[in-house]
Design a protein around this motif. Structure first.
Motif, short mmCIF file in Angstrom:
data_model
loop_
_atom_site.label_atom_id
_atom_site.label_comp_id
_atom_site.label_asym_id
_atom_site.label_seq_id
_atom_site.Cartn_x
_atom_site.Cartn_y
_atom_site.Cartn_z
N PHE A 177 0.97 -1.06 0.09
CA PHE A 177 0.08 -0.22 -0.19
C PHE A 177 0.84 1.39 0.11
CE2 PHE A 177 -2.64 3.49 1.73
CZ PHE A 177 -3.84 2.96 1.38
N PHE A 232 -7.20 -1.50 14.51
CA PHE A 232 -6.62 -1.39 13.18
C PHE A 232 -5.07 -1.37 13.24
CE2 PHE A 232 -7.55 1.43 9.15
CZ PHE A 232 -6.69 0.24 8.21
N TRP A 235 -1.44 9.99 9.85
CA TRP A 235 -1.82 11.25 9.39
C TRP A 235 -3.05 11.78 10.07
CZ3 TRP A 235 0.46 14.61 6.83
CH2 TRP A 235 1.43 14.33 5.51
N TRP A 247 -18.76 9.71 -0.01
CA TRP A 247 -17.32 9.14 -0.01
C TRP A 247 -16.70 9.23 -1.36
CZ3 TRP A 247 -14.17 5.82 -2.17
CH2 TRP A 247 -12.59 5.60 -1.50
N MET A 248 -15.41 9.76 -1.18
CA MET A 248 -14.44 9.87 -2.70
C MET A 248 -13.20 9.24 -2.28
SD MET A 248 -16.04 12.92 -2.07
CE MET A 248 -15.32 14.28 -2.49
N HIS A 249 -12.50 9.13 -3.11
CA HIS A 249 -10.95 8.50 -3.00
C HIS A 249 -10.39 9.85 -2.59
CE1 HIS A 249 -6.84 7.84 -4.12
NE2 HIS A 249 -7.16 6.57 -3.87
N ARG A 274 -10.53 13.85 -3.62
CA ARG A 274 -10.98 15.09 -2.98
C ARG A 274 -9.67 16.08 -3.23
NH1 ARG A 274 -13.05 12.22 2.63
NH2 ARG A 274 -13.72 10.40 1.80
N LEU A 286 -20.07 14.59 3.44
CA LEU A 286 -19.15 13.33 3.70
C LEU A 286 -19.86 12.42 4.72
CD1 LEU A 286 -15.57 14.85 3.66
CD2 LEU A 286 -16.53 12.99 1.88
N SER A 331 -17.23 12.57 7.38
CA SER A 331 -16.88 14.03 7.83
C SER A 331 -16.40 13.97 9.30
CB SER A 331 -18.12 14.52 7.86
OG SER A 331 -18.06 15.88 8.35
N LEU A 344 -4.83 21.66 1.20
CA LEU A 344 -4.92 21.50 -0.33
C LEU A 344 -5.27 23.12 -0.64
CD1 LEU A 344 -5.52 19.52 -2.52
CD2 LEU A 344 -5.47 18.38 -0.21
P1 FAD Z 1 -7.25 4.79 3.46
O1 FAD Z 1 -6.33 5.24 2.45
O2 FAD Z 1 -7.72 3.23 3.39
O3 FAD Z 1 -6.88 5.05 4.96
C1 FAD Z 1 -7.16 4.68 6.38
C2 FAD Z 1 -7.53 5.67 7.31
O4 FAD Z 1 -6.49 6.45 7.41
C3 FAD Z 1 -8.62 6.53 6.73
O5 FAD Z 1 -9.83 5.84 6.79
C4 FAD Z 1 -8.39 7.74 7.64
O6 FAD Z 1 -8.66 7.61 8.92
C5 FAD Z 1 -6.96 7.81 7.65
N1 FAD Z 1 -6.57 8.83 6.85
C6 FAD Z 1 -6.09 8.62 5.39
N2 FAD Z 1 -5.96 9.64 4.75
C7 FAD Z 1 -5.92 10.64 5.67
C8 FAD Z 1 -5.61 11.85 5.42
N3 FAD Z 1 -5.06 12.70 4.49
N4 FAD Z 1 -5.79 12.64 6.58
C9 FAD Z 1 -6.02 12.13 7.95
N5 FAD Z 1 -6.17 10.59 7.88
C10 FAD Z 1 -6.36 10.02 6.81
N6 FAD Z 1 -10.87 12.06 5.66
C11 FAD Z 1 -11.73 11.87 6.72
O7 FAD Z 1 -11.76 10.71 7.42
N7 FAD Z 1 -12.61 12.76 7.16
C12 FAD Z 1 -12.85 13.93 6.45
O8 FAD Z 1 -13.84 14.93 6.81
C13 FAD Z 1 -11.82 14.11 5.29
N8 FAD Z 1 -11.88 15.21 4.80
C14 FAD Z 1 -10.92 15.42 3.78
C15 FAD Z 1 -10.84 16.72 2.93
C16 FAD Z 1 -10.27 16.87 1.81
C17 FAD Z 1 -10.16 18.22 1.16
C18 FAD Z 1 -9.14 16.02 1.84
C19 FAD Z 1 -8.31 16.12 0.60
C20 FAD Z 1 -9.20 14.84 2.46
C21 FAD Z 1 -10.22 14.56 3.33
N9 FAD Z 1 -9.95 13.35 4.28
C22 FAD Z 1 -10.82 13.24 5.13
C23 FAD Z 1 -8.76 12.30 4.13
C24 FAD Z 1 -8.89 11.18 3.05
O9 FAD Z 1 -9.20 11.61 1.83
C25 FAD Z 1 -9.87 10.16 3.65
O10 FAD Z 1 -9.45 9.75 5.12
C26 FAD Z 1 -9.71 8.82 2.82
O11 FAD Z 1 -9.83 9.19 1.53
C27 FAD Z 1 -10.55 7.83 3.28
O12 FAD Z 1 -10.53 6.66 2.84
P2 FAD Z 1 -10.11 5.12 3.38
O13 FAD Z 1 -10.57 4.95 4.56
O14 FAD Z 1 -10.28 4.53 1.99
O15 FAD Z 1 -8.61 5.79 3.48
#
Ligand code: FAD
Length: 516
Positions: free
Chosen positions: A242, A274, A301, A361-363, A367, A394, A397, A409
């Motif tokens: 990953f 996790f 993060w 939800w989006m990747h 975002r 979201l 959120s 961003l």
């Molecule tokens: P995975 O890649 O599988 O990661 C596992 C976990 O790590 C996530 O579930 C999340 O809890 C954490 N994580 C991953 N990326 C980030 C990151 N950049 N910052 C902090 N934690 C992270 N994430 C949210 O959970 N809530 C939000 O409100 C949110 N708002 C966002 C707004 C913007 C403008 C952007 C660019 C990103 C935002 N994210 C947010 C971060 C990120 O996009 C998502 O956490 C992630 O896409 C969730 O998908 P996943 O669970 O498949 O992530």
């Protein structure tokens, strides 16, 4: 002093049984247990004026996800001989009423760093301590206690991921087993005159059923969270390799990341559990990626943003926020609405905004694209406006993470290379040259040939006719010309940065506007 023999477990986030130290402590040595969730009108009041169904703070998808999580929690509590007591109203008032009415000696709830919960907790704790009720409020939503990291850093939050990692080290609980399972819970005590209900449906909360052609594919709850976690880590090679931000943001049939974020947001999944699962997996593979790009790195993060958010006054706004650049963003409602309603005329951007509305939800990179486009990339609209839209729609959120990423961003904090932008035309094309993602979320463009799908306004009229999509009639023309809009944005960012530097952060966006 309270002479009670029961405990009150106040669920807010942390909607789970596994690794829930507050629940464990509440159940220990108690004759009765009152597991309570309060439906808070702050988040739940239906708003007929809102731009899509739901309350002004939370879209319907997230409310639905929460109610599913509560139903699952109730079932899991029932398996252990208890049940969830659902009440409605301003949470601190409801809680204090319950504490007065019930036979309670211990009040237990997970510590929450969000300003909204901090304010609630002050009121509830103040009542409980005067009534002689013991309070137990452990940190279990994050890997680390943000206050510990800030203390180690001399009272200031670390502002870079690397400095955060250095301060954090390995969490202390990693080597000792977490309490993953509870085998039984004390029965629920007499609830007297408190108005207890079952977990309501969205209709019972006053929302109208909506006729959506595509529903959010993710179901809430701890059971689903643990299943999803198991499925994600089953593929050891995938986890070991990953590497974010690599991964296809347009993959929607099988998303490129775990989609565990909504479960972490509501605490249906413990981030610590996790993390331990990932550490165990890493021990059993030859090679694996490391932070910041690894999966464990993603959880870090999350903790990084929680720590900075907790230690930064006015973190969720530009004014009065010391770590935020003051930028004279446009106040252009028309452009904001076009972005929000997926009418920018850039199919890649609009498809992402439709996915947000339909799925919640989006990747991560998707975002990135829409946040960059709204702010420093093309429209120069204030990041707080985009943040509000994400906050509402979201399903994951999250106050700290959402604000942190919008600051990032928009190049307002953490990241300052404003010349590096995501093209609304070529970025998506790299991953999905045929435009399948666009065709799915924007069916109006489903018959547009792939040569034009990212720039349909360039298609000759004969092609538009054949694709049954006339640009300007069936799908909008672009709201801006990308090249010139982006050039203008870069110039304005350069000016704002120069002034911020000159006045070393003492300048406000208002001052900048007046200087222009
Ligand atoms: P995975 O890649 O599988 O990661 C596992 C976990 O790590 C996530 O579930 C999340 O809890 C954490 N994580 C991953 N990326 C980030 C990151 N950049 N910052 C902090 N934690 C992270 N994430 C949210 O959970 N809530 C939000 O409100 C949110 N708002 C966002 C707004 C913007 C403008 C952007 C660019 C990103 C935002 N994210 C947010 C971060 C990120 O996009 C998502 O956490 C992630 O896409 C969730 O998908 P996943 O669970 O498949 O992530």
């Amino acid at each position: 002093m309270s002479s009670g023999s029961g405990s009150l477990m106040w669920f807010r986030k942390g909607l789970r049984i596994h690794d829930n130290p507050a629940l464990e402590y509440a159940s220990k040595g108690s004759k009765f247990l009152y597991p309570v969730f309060v439906i808070d009108p702050h988040y739940m009041k239906p708003d007929p004026e809102a731009f899509s169904p739901g309350s002004s703070k939370a879209g319907l998808n997230r409310i639905q996800f929460l109610l599913e999580s509560l139903r699952d929690l109730d079932l899991n509590l029932k398996r252990l001989g208890s049940r969830l007591l659902v009440l409605k109203g301003e949470p601190s008032e409801v809680l204090i009423r319950c504490l007065k009415e019930w036979d309670v000696k211990k009040l237990c709830f997970e510590y929450d760093t969000e300003p909204y919960y901090q304010a609630l907790d002050v009121k509830v704790k103040s009542y409980a301590s005067t009534a002689g009720i013991e309070i137990y409020s452990p940190v279990s939503h994050t890997l680390f206690n943000p206050a510990d990291i800030i203390r180690k850093n001399g009272g200031k939050p670390p502002l870079s991921y690397q400095s955060f990692l250095k301060l954090a080290g390995e969490p202390s609980w990693v080597s000792s087993p977490l309490s993953i399972t509870l085998s039984s819970l004390p029965p629920v005590g007499n609830t007297g005159n408190c108005n207890i209900s079952e977990v309501p449906t969205v209709e019972e909360l006053g929302y109208e059923e909506t006729q959506q052609d595509e529903l959010c594919p993710f179901r809430g709850g701890e059971t689903e969270a643990l299943k999803r976690l198991r499925e994600s880590i089953e593929n050891k090679e995938w986890v070991a390799k990953f590497e974010k931000p690599k991964g296809d943001p347009s993959a929607f049939l099988k998303p490129a990341t775990t989609v565990l974020s909504p479960y972490l947001k509501f605490g249906c999944l413990s981030s610590r559990y996790f993390y331990i699962c990932l550490k165990d997996l890493y021990k059993n593979v030859k090679m694996h990626t490391v932070p910041p790009v690894s999966l464990a790195g993603q959880l870090l993060w999350r903790d990084f943003f929680y720590t900075v958010a907790f230690g930064t006054p006015s973190f969720d706004q530009m004014r009065g926020n010391k770590i935020c650049k003051q930028i004279p963003w446009n106040d252009d409602e028309e452009l904001l609405v076009a972005w929000r309603e997926a009418r920018t005329g850039f199919p890649w951007i609009d498809a992402i905004m439709i996915q947000l509305r339909k799925w919640g939800w989006m990747h991560h990179l998707a975002r990135h694209c829409v946040a960059c486009f709204l702010t420093r990339g093309d429209l120069f609209v204030h990041w707080e406006k985009g943040r509000d839209v994400f906050e509402r729609l979201l399903i994951d959120s999250d106050w700290a993470i959402n604000n942190g990423n919008w600051l990032w961003l928009s190049c307002s904090s953490f990241f300052y290379q404003y010349n590096r932008i995501y093209s609304p035309i070529s970025f998506g094309k790299k991953y999905d040259p045929n435009g399948d993602y666009i065709r799915h979320f924007l069916p109006v463009l489903k018959d547009m040939p792939k040569e034009y799908i990212y720039e349909p306004w360039t298609a000759p009229l004969s092609i538009q006719n054949k694709a049954k999509c006339i640009i300007g009639r069936d799908y909008p023309k672009p709201v801006v010309a990308h090249d010139s809009a982006n050039k203008d944005c870069r110039r304005r960012m350069a000016e704002a940065y120069a002034l911020n530097q000159k006045m070393s952060g003492m300048v406000s966006a208002e001052d900048l506007r007046n200087l222009r």
